[in-house]
Each structure stands twice: as structure tokens, then as C-alpha cells.
Design an enzyme around this catalytic site. Structure first.
Site, mmCIF file in Angstrom:
data_model
loop_
_atom_site.group_PDB
_atom_site.id
_atom_site.type_symbol
_atom_site.label_atom_id
_atom_site.label_comp_id
_atom_site.label_asym_id
_atom_site.label_seq_id
_atom_site.Cartn_x
_atom_site.Cartn_y
_atom_site.Cartn_z
ATOM 1 N N TYR A 20 0.950 -1.230 0.035
ATOM 2 C CA TYR A 20 -0.002 0.078 -0.022
ATOM 3 C C TYR A 20 0.751 1.233 -0.025
ATOM 4 O O TYR A 20 0.774 2.235 -0.746
ATOM 5 C CB TYR A 20 -0.764 0.015 1.471
ATOM 6 C CG TYR A 20 -1.791 1.247 1.366
ATOM 7 C CD1 TYR A 20 -3.261 1.110 0.719
ATOM 8 C CD2 TYR A 20 -1.430 2.275 2.028
ATOM 9 C CE1 TYR A 20 -3.947 1.909 0.519
ATOM 10 C CE2 TYR A 20 -2.437 3.342 2.053
ATOM 11 C CZ TYR A 20 -3.664 3.330 1.101
ATOM 12 O OH TYR A 20 -4.464 4.335 1.204
ATOM 13 N N HIS A 24 1.417 4.202 -3.042
ATOM 14 C CA HIS A 24 0.993 5.572 -2.824
ATOM 15 C C HIS A 24 2.546 6.365 -3.016
ATOM 16 O O HIS A 24 2.190 7.571 -3.386
ATOM 17 C CB HIS A 24 0.457 5.637 -1.610
ATOM 18 C CG HIS A 24 -1.074 5.502 -1.529
ATOM 19 N ND1 HIS A 24 -1.434 4.346 -1.512
ATOM 20 C CD2 HIS A 24 -1.914 6.392 -1.435
ATOM 21 C CE1 HIS A 24 -2.707 4.205 -1.546
ATOM 22 N NE2 HIS A 24 -3.150 5.397 -1.734
ATOM 23 N N TYR A 43 -4.067 16.150 2.164
ATOM 24 C CA TYR A 43 -4.329 14.779 2.280
ATOM 25 C C TYR A 43 -3.490 13.939 2.960
ATOM 26 O O TYR A 43 -2.212 13.670 2.414
ATOM 27 C CB TYR A 43 -4.860 14.204 0.771
ATOM 28 C CG TYR A 43 -5.738 12.856 0.897
ATOM 29 C CD1 TYR A 43 -5.860 12.080 1.854
ATOM 30 C CD2 TYR A 43 -5.791 12.553 -0.332
ATOM 31 C CE1 TYR A 43 -6.691 11.006 1.674
ATOM 32 C CE2 TYR A 43 -6.660 11.441 -0.595
ATOM 33 C CZ TYR A 43 -7.250 10.574 0.269
ATOM 34 O OH TYR A 43 -7.573 9.519 0.373
ATOM 35 N N TRP A 78 -7.592 3.795 -10.427
ATOM 36 C CA TRP A 78 -6.892 3.619 -9.343
ATOM 37 C C TRP A 78 -7.517 2.671 -8.574
ATOM 38 O O TRP A 78 -6.807 1.886 -7.731
ATOM 39 C CB TRP A 78 -6.811 5.205 -8.661
ATOM 40 C CG TRP A 78 -5.917 4.994 -7.391
ATOM 41 C CD1 TRP A 78 -6.379 5.037 -6.045
ATOM 42 C CD2 TRP A 78 -4.592 5.062 -7.193
ATOM 43 N NE1 TRP A 78 -5.716 5.037 -5.199
ATOM 44 C CE2 TRP A 78 -4.251 4.722 -5.812
ATOM 45 C CE3 TRP A 78 -3.387 4.834 -8.100
ATOM 46 C CZ2 TRP A 78 -3.001 4.745 -5.244
ATOM 47 C CZ3 TRP A 78 -2.371 4.839 -7.535
ATOM 48 C CH2 TRP A 78 -2.156 4.577 -6.173
ATOM 49 N N TRP A 79 -8.911 2.755 -8.297
ATOM 50 C CA TRP A 79 -9.394 1.690 -7.281
ATOM 51 C C TRP A 79 -9.201 0.385 -7.766
ATOM 52 O O TRP A 79 -9.005 -0.413 -6.987
ATOM 53 C CB TRP A 79 -10.923 2.176 -7.216
ATOM 54 C CG TRP A 79 -11.158 3.320 -6.591
ATOM 55 C CD1 TRP A 79 -10.585 3.769 -5.619
ATOM 56 C CD2 TRP A 79 -12.356 3.924 -6.558
ATOM 57 N NE1 TRP A 79 -11.250 5.155 -4.993
ATOM 58 C CE2 TRP A 79 -12.178 5.085 -5.624
ATOM 59 C CE3 TRP A 79 -13.431 4.122 -7.103
ATOM 60 C CZ2 TRP A 79 -13.142 6.066 -5.440
ATOM 61 C CZ3 TRP A 79 -14.536 5.043 -6.755
ATOM 62 C CH2 TRP A 79 -14.468 6.008 -6.015
#
Length: 106
Positions: A20, A24, A43, A78-79
Site C-alpha cells: 500500500y 502511494h 491529504y 486507481w481503485w
């Protein structure tokens, strides 16, 4: 421009924290641009390692365009890219639970 802070949680599949973070660290420029264009800033995503829960905070403009993000092709891509390492709903989107603010101090 006035902004509001938003917090939410998502759920990581156990054993996927390093992947993960790697994905990112290489976030697509077109995704960053899309989020900024939707009024998103500041963010951050944090990990509760014991429970595999991702805790996110962001600021968004009052006139944000976040509601349109789920239909955008870059967001959908992206998902799909993240689907193997996060818990997703039957609609193909990550499970996201809003978190109410219980305390704030400037």
C-alpha cells in the site's frame, strides 16, 4: 478560499501495508491532479497496524468536486489498481466510513 477538514477510514488487507505504501509513494500524477482539481488538499493517510485500518484526513474546498470522483476514469482505474490490497464493496469501490470530529484544537 474556505476549506473543511474531512476524516474517514478504510480497511487494508492484512499483510499488505508495505505494498500500500509503495503504491502511494508512486501515486499517478493524473490522480494527484484530479484530486487537486476536485478541491482536495492536505491529504494524509495513516495506518493502525494492529487492526489494519487506514485513517485519512484531508481538506477540501467548500465548493469541492469530490462527489464526481467515483465516476471519473482515473479514479476507477486507481481503485482497480488497489482492489487486491484493500477491502472493497460489491460495487467495486473501497469501503470508506466517514468519521465525525469529536475534538478539535487550533
Amino acid at each position: 478560499m474556505s476549506t473543511e477538514k474531512v476524516a474517514f477510514r478504510m480497511f487494508l488487507i492484512p499483510g499488505c501495508a508495505a505494498e500500500y505504501q509503495r503504491r502511494h509513494a508512486a501515486i499517478w500524477p493524473e490522480l494527484s491532479a484530479l484530486l487537486r482539481a476536485a478541491g482536495v488538499s492536505d491529504y494524509s493517510i495513516y495506518l493502525d497496524q494492529e487492526h489494519h485500518v487506514l485513517f485519512a484526513t484531508l481538506r477540501r474546498s467548500r465548493a469541492h468536486g469530490m462527489d464526481a470522483l467515483p465516476a471519473h476514469p482515473v479514479m476507477r482505474r486507481w481503485w482497480a489498481h488497489m482492489a487486491d490490497i484493500m477491502r472493497y464493496g460489491t460495487d467495486g469501490t473501497p469501503i470508506v466510513e466517514p468519521l465525525p470530529c469529536m475534538f478539535h484544537m487550533d
